[in-house]
Design a protein around this motif. Structure first.
Motif, short mmCIF file in Angstrom:
data_model
loop_
_atom_site.label_atom_id
_atom_site.label_comp_id
_atom_site.label_asym_id
_atom_site.label_seq_id
_atom_site.Cartn_x
_atom_site.Cartn_y
_atom_site.Cartn_z
N LEU A 166 0.83 -1.20 0.00
CA LEU A 166 0.00 0.00 0.00
C LEU A 166 0.87 1.25 0.00
O LEU A 166 1.52 1.59 0.99
CB LEU A 166 -0.91 -0.01 1.24
N HIS B 144 -2.64 7.74 -1.63
CA HIS B 144 -3.51 7.03 -2.55
C HIS B 144 -3.72 7.97 -3.72
O HIS B 144 -4.35 9.02 -3.58
CB HIS B 144 -4.83 6.74 -1.83
N TRP C 31 -6.87 6.92 -10.25
CA TRP C 31 -8.28 6.63 -10.52
C TRP C 31 -8.68 5.34 -9.85
O TRP C 31 -8.09 4.29 -10.10
CB TRP C 31 -8.51 6.54 -12.03
N ASN C 32 -9.70 5.43 -9.01
CA ASN C 32 -10.18 4.24 -8.30
C ASN C 32 -11.71 4.22 -8.38
O ASN C 32 -12.34 5.21 -8.72
CB ASN C 32 -9.69 4.25 -6.86
N GLN C 33 -12.28 3.06 -8.03
CA GLN C 33 -13.71 2.87 -8.26
C GLN C 33 -14.56 3.17 -7.04
O GLN C 33 -14.12 3.01 -5.91
CB GLN C 33 -13.96 1.44 -8.72
N PHE D 292 -15.13 5.22 -12.14
CA PHE D 292 -13.81 5.67 -11.70
C PHE D 292 -13.82 7.17 -11.38
O PHE D 292 -14.34 7.97 -12.16
CB PHE D 292 -12.78 5.44 -12.81
N ASN E 174 -12.12 1.00 -2.34
CA ASN E 174 -11.19 0.09 -1.70
C ASN E 174 -9.75 0.51 -1.97
O ASN E 174 -9.33 0.62 -3.12
CB ASN E 174 -11.41 -1.34 -2.18
N TYR E 175 -9.03 0.76 -0.88
CA TYR E 175 -7.59 0.96 -0.99
C TYR E 175 -6.96 0.36 0.27
O TYR E 175 -6.92 0.99 1.32
CB TYR E 175 -7.24 2.44 -1.13
#
Lengths: 264, 202
Positions: free
Chosen positions: B114, B118, B121-123, B141, B163-164
């Protein structure tokens, strides 16, 4: 899932894009906003604007340009080139850039990284590193990433060697608060032979912050190589996109086919 | 009229322009009277939590913000602007948040897998009937750029998860108050659609 980013890079001089950009249908290929719009449509993940004039008189032009871009393009972008102090960083961020990239001045005055990241947050401070293989026992092209290679940091647009070890410098920059490393291989830049896997691997393993690999991209498979063989978070390229050899979308489609997460 | 609260913490042009593109009339302001008279308000922000709270205090903006929210007028906090709406932050040494949302702001724990920040592009996994998510497909995204994330005590205010390393609240929503950890103004078409939904609220 966080995706790997594909980032076109634009060189800017006196507020204009330089080095040929050859999109069909562009009225003015030198207008950064117009070029940025093309990449916005292609769903590039970010853009990097590098001001290569980087003189004091041009600071104002650059800030005005950043404002203009931010008002027209609703995607993240980074601005770098000649960033000298906290004031420059503040002006560029306030004008609408997501991130500011610092290179030469970060080497000369590392506290700039800590001061800026404290003030504006690590997430918007990018440290750009131009690195070149130290050719004591190997030629650049045989850089193997086995942990025996050393790379030296260069500043002033790659003109001045610093004696700094690139891996050590990346580690220090991250510790001081950099939020990302923009890593350019001087050995591979312009070759179109692919990214420098050895260098990228060494740097990504040394730091816990995102790393953008740059230099050497010539085809979509090169992005796959760097993402599958290292933990780079993004790949940056200029000419393959500017000359429309490949579109951002083609690169992403190739990556998706091979199982690399991308935004499409 | 949408008040874009300019308290000296980072970029306001992008948010302003994005809202204008969505057809909104906007007013960039740090004046108490403007915030009181506008029917909607946006609190952007990039930078350190302590600095942001002390700027809001110094400029006398906390009271009009709380009043705006109390009067059930639509309010949107973006990134740091969202974090400020919580009770407290792990980033802060001295200042408390506005306490509009109960909970605290935590820092991502860096590990081998990790990276922090962060970035990229994340969902979004959406849930419930948040009006800002109208016509937004699940798993869209959006663009993130942050090291801290909100941890609401009342999970029912979470309208979108990302989610990260773990799931975290990317969108929170209670009554007419909305918070987004990502940057809608930098998230191309999807982000503009969310801002359009905010503009369309009455």
């Amino acid at each position: 899932m966080l995706t790997k980013r594909i980032i076109p890079c634009l060189d800017i001089k006196d507020g204009r894009v330089v080095k040929g950009v050859k999109f069909l249908g562009l009225k003015d290929a030198g207008d950064p906003v117009e070029v940025a719009r093309v990449y916005d449509k292609e769903e590039a993940d970010e853009l990097v604007f590098l001001d290569i004039t980087a003189s004091f008189e041009n600071r104002k032009t650059l800030v005005e340009l950043v404002e203009k871009i931010a008002k027209n393009i609703f995607m993240p972008f980074t601005v770098g080139g000649g960033v000298g102090d906290i004031g420059d960083i503040r002006n560029i961020l306030n004008a609408g850039a997501e991130k500011v990239s610092v290179n030469t001045q970060a080497v000369k005055l590392p506290q700039l990284i800590s001061e800026a990241s404290k003030r504006f947050g690590s997430q918007c401070i990018v440290v750009a590193i131009d690195a070149k293989l130290v050719t004591s026992h190997q030629s650049p092209v045989t850089s193997n990433g086995q942990g025996t290679d050393k790379w030296e940091v260069y500043i002033n647009g790659g003109r001045t060697p610093t004696g700094l070890d690139a891996v050590e410098w990346a580690r220090k920059a991250a510790k001081l608060g950099a939020g990302e490393i923009l890593l350019t291989s001087m050995d591979y830049d312009g070759t179109k032979d692919g990214f420098d896997i050895g260098l990228t691997k060494a740097i990504t393993e040394a730091v816990g912050i995102p790393v953008i690999a740059s230099g050497g991209a010539g085809k979509p498979e090169h992005f796959f190589d760097v993402f599958s063989k290292t933990s780079a978070d993004a790949g940056l390229a200029a000419s393959i996109f500017h000359y429309q050899e490949y579109s951002v979308r083609q690169v992403k489609e190739c990556l998706r086919e091979k199982g690399i997460p991308v935004r499409l | 009229m949408i008040a874009i609260i300019d308290y000296g913490m980072g970029n306001i042009h992008s948010v302003n322009k994005a809202l204008e593109v969505c057809g909104a009339k906007t007013l960039i302001t740090n004046k108490v009277q403007d915030i009181k008279s506008c029917d909607k308000a946006v609190l952007p922000g990039v930078g350190a939590f302590d600095d942001a709270v002390s700027e809001l205090k110094k400029q006398g903006l906390i009271e009009p913000i709380l009043e705006h929210i109390k009067n059930k007028k639509p309010f949107l906090g973006i990134c740091l602007g969202m974090q400020l709406l919580f009770d407290e932050s792990a980033e802060a040494q001295k200042e408390k948040g506005l306490g509009v949302f109960n909970g605290k702001v935590e820092k991502f724990k860096h590990s081998h897998d990790l990276k922090v920040p962060h970035m990229g592009w994340n969902q979004l996994k959406t849930s419930g009937e948040c009006p800002l998510l109208k016509d937004i497909p699940d798993n869209s995204f959006v663009y993130f750029c942050h090291s801290y994330y909100p941890l609401p005590y009342d999970k029912s205010i979470i309208a979108g998860l990302t989610n990260y390393g773990q799931d975290f609240a990317a969108i929170v929503w209670k009554d007419k108050v909305f918070g987004m950890q990502f940057h809608p103004e930098k998230s191309q078409g999807i982000g503009l659609r969310m801002l359009q939904n905010f503009v369309n609220l009455c």
